[in-house]
Enzyme design. Structure first.
Site, PDB file in Angstrom:
ATOM      1  N   ASP A 109     -37.694 -34.387 -11.974  1.00 28.00           N
ATOM      2  CA  ASP A 109     -37.678 -34.651 -13.826  1.00 28.00           C
ATOM      3  C   ASP A 109     -38.300 -35.371 -13.990  1.00 28.00           C
ATOM      4  OD1 ASP A 109     -36.247 -36.556 -13.268  1.00 28.00           O
ATOM      5  OD2 ASP A 109     -34.116 -35.919 -14.388  1.00 28.00           O
ATOM      6  N   ASP A 116     -22.081 -35.800 -20.173  1.00 29.06           N
ATOM      7  CA  ASP A 116     -22.028 -34.565 -20.605  1.00 29.06           C
ATOM      8  C   ASP A 116     -22.266 -33.471 -19.782  1.00 29.06           C
ATOM      9  OD1 ASP A 116     -24.148 -35.287 -20.259  1.00 29.06           O
ATOM     10  OD2 ASP A 116     -24.497 -34.992 -22.381  1.00 29.06           O
ATOM     11  N   HIS A 147     -24.402 -33.279 -18.423  1.00 30.07           N
ATOM     12  CA  HIS A 147     -25.713 -32.438 -17.512  1.00 30.07           C
ATOM     13  C   HIS A 147     -26.255 -33.252 -15.889  1.00 30.07           C
ATOM     14  CE1 HIS A 147     -26.948 -37.372 -18.738  1.00 30.07           C
ATOM     15  NE2 HIS A 147     -28.320 -36.859 -17.712  1.00 30.07           N
TER      16      HIS A 147
END
Lengths: 237, 237, 237, 237
Positions: free
Chosen positions: B66, B129, B131
């Protein structure tokens, strides 16, 4: 994903058989989960005479990945019966190499597969609605392991032909390896032929992953081979 | 899935480093996508001195999965900068072995990885969460390839600390390999430590697959190793 | 072949341990044949505390590849006793994971290994005379499977120290996996340290294959990793 | 070793083709070194029409493992010419996938193969004298890499038929991958048919490893498949 587009169903069947043989020729134990139904018929017709009586395939173990029991449980279920007819009997596979999944042992299926070293190959078809194994839309969830699915009226109507339309044989439930179990196989080989599969193939290759189209998940497997014929590929650009 | 529960973060870091080394010692080319962030810090501290100056690691190629560019694009993005600081610079990895993903080439990332032979390992963390990489809840879909994600105010606030709270550096979008791209790696190695990860680990191991908890999908990868410490495992039965 | 030159014996030991761990962390069963002797001592000192009490290593099975029985057969042989002391006991490996080779079962060793799925790794040292396992010059031939080697006076003198110089304990024969058995392993990891190994290492890497220098054969294995220190590499150009 | 005994040459050819296809269907690059001569003729007749014009085989790269140049070097050598006729031309393999070994580049062959990722498969026959590739008795040694072999009168007489008995075309030397180079392939697939191969097959399977019977070495490769017909197996017990 490896996409192979064969000219026709006959070529698709030959290519699928070659894929399975590629694994079966290994020296070590090989665990194959194979599909019943009409799609693989040509593949088994090619395979059976090549496997029959060959001592060098004694490393190959077979598993079914779903089962629809008869309601009275008075005989072997629909899937295994069909696999026997299509392949195990003509190929003369002895029972020591066949590892049935059924309504009595399904809760152990995932553990058992793991103890056996995992599935090397899961060979499966896909329905026009995106179902695979017994994972029909609105039955299992992506996270499910091998499961029992209750048959509502819709499902009962759907499987009725598998019981030669004898309603009293249709069971209240069936068994299937779930999406989580299927994804655990080391290699998925999926086949499809005919224009009636063209829309789902286009959807699988170009559409989103959606629990309502169960096979969309399998497109994320890191070692998936999709073998289809030109008709099934006819909606691809 | 292989689950490894280490005693503490230090042991987790050592075990993760050993996993990466297990691949790096191969003779053929090895493609590793590695994560920035705080979770892998200990791993890189172990790895860097072992890799630095060693000619026998010239088969190892690195990828980031990313990138958050600076708004003005006046310097290298946040992820690659961080990877340099944490690992590439102390390990003295030369640029010919680093294959950056950024806002300019992200549309080619999946094709490029395939041409390079695919990722052998993708080493990643997981957020409380659920992710992973840049796949935050309500951003990418399970079927997405490498994507550009637009930053709404929620996301801008979230990444602000990565820019030392300089608001004018926060970009309008970031880049991430999507779920489909991540699942294509041959081996996923996921790490987590600390009680703040205990709930998500329990959720990943025992809960359903849900697009709103992105990492639940990765639990379906056929070759996943999850390395956590006792604190992260504290909600498991 | 992958050649790894470590700075010293300590680094060599760490790298060898990482190689073994790279296999041990797999999810499926892993079969390791491991060596006794002084060369691997540092490796086992690193490994044992990392393996001890770890449930995630319950997939790892151990084999010895040679054995020198006591003449009276009144206790376990030299190799297995040594492996227990060096590794199995400190690592708390339970007997169900230890598959002894000895004078009673050696004729079945090759068949048994094949039934167990084959050796994934054979971890071995090399002597200054090019011997490995019990394959000393002028004992076994390249084509030999697991064999019993008769001890002439030369061999008896050689192994006397293994019996604390108690001559009456020295047996008339010993057992070893032969060259053919060793070559059948999927991965060979060979270690060597010190200037006294420098000549044989140079010979192995640059000289012909010769039955009188047994380890020259192993240089032809398609998946060989040679981990040595700078001293052992000191005669390489 | 996996031993497959087919009923006849035709079945052997089909099984060999299936083995090669098992590799060719992979998604990643596959490097195949394939043999000329008469033994594989049936295999290529099966393969060529299945490969011709198929975009899904664009991952397959081909190598020859020996070459006999024409003395005047006025045309392509005997091996590559033959491979073109038997397979490359009917299968319409374009030159970008063919990696010739010849008298000009043979010293780079081993390095080049390593850079290309190594050979996945080396497909070869065996002579009644135990030769394979250009490794005839009394030519190469077990430890040799790709080599130039000088032709003495015996060898010249032997290869004369390959030049249609035109003596002035017979070269003073030929090129072959040596035993060390061949053993480096990840998988060896050896074929043999006919009673004239029965003695050497028995010798390979039951006899010692001997440099004067070159193929005895290959029996030690950890991933060898031997595909023969009943006639070639007729001296096995």
């Amino acid at each position: 994903m490896k996409l192979i587009i064969a000219n026709d169903e006959k070529e698709m069947s030959a290519i699928a058989a070659q894929h399975l043989l590629g694994y079966m020729y290994k020296e070590e134990r090989v665990n194959l989960a194979i599909t019943g139904g009409t799609s693989p018929k040509g593949t088994y017709e090619i395979l059976a005479p090549q496997v029959k009586g060959k001592p060098y395939f004694s490393n190959v173990h077979y598993y079914n990945f779903d089962e629809i029991p008869y309601k009275k449980e008075d005989r072997e279920g629909v899937t295994l019966s069909e696999l026997r007819k299509l392949y195990f009997t003509p190929a003369e596979i002895s029972d020591e190499f066949i590892h049935p999944l059924d309504q009595h042992n399904y809760l152990d299926q995932d553990k058992r597969l793991k103890e056996d070293g995992g599935l090397d190959v899961l060979f499966l078809g896909v329905g026009a609605d995106g179902h695979y194994c017994g994972n029909l839309p609105q039955t299992t969830k992506f996270g499910d392991l091998t499961s029992r699915v209750e048959n509502d009226d819709r499902l009962k109507a759907r499987i009725l032909p598998e019981f030669n339309n004898v309603e009293e044989d249709v069971p209240d439930y069936y068994i299937t390896m779930g999406p989580r179990s299927v994804m655990a196989a080391k290699h998925l080989i999926m086949i499809a032929t005919g224009t009636k599969k063209a829309a789902i193939i286009e959807r699988l290759l170009n559409g989103p992953v959606d629990e309502n189209v169960p096979a969309t998940l399998l497109m994320l497997h890191p070692n998936l081979t999709l073998i289809i014929d030109k008709d099934a590929a006819s909606q691809l650009k």
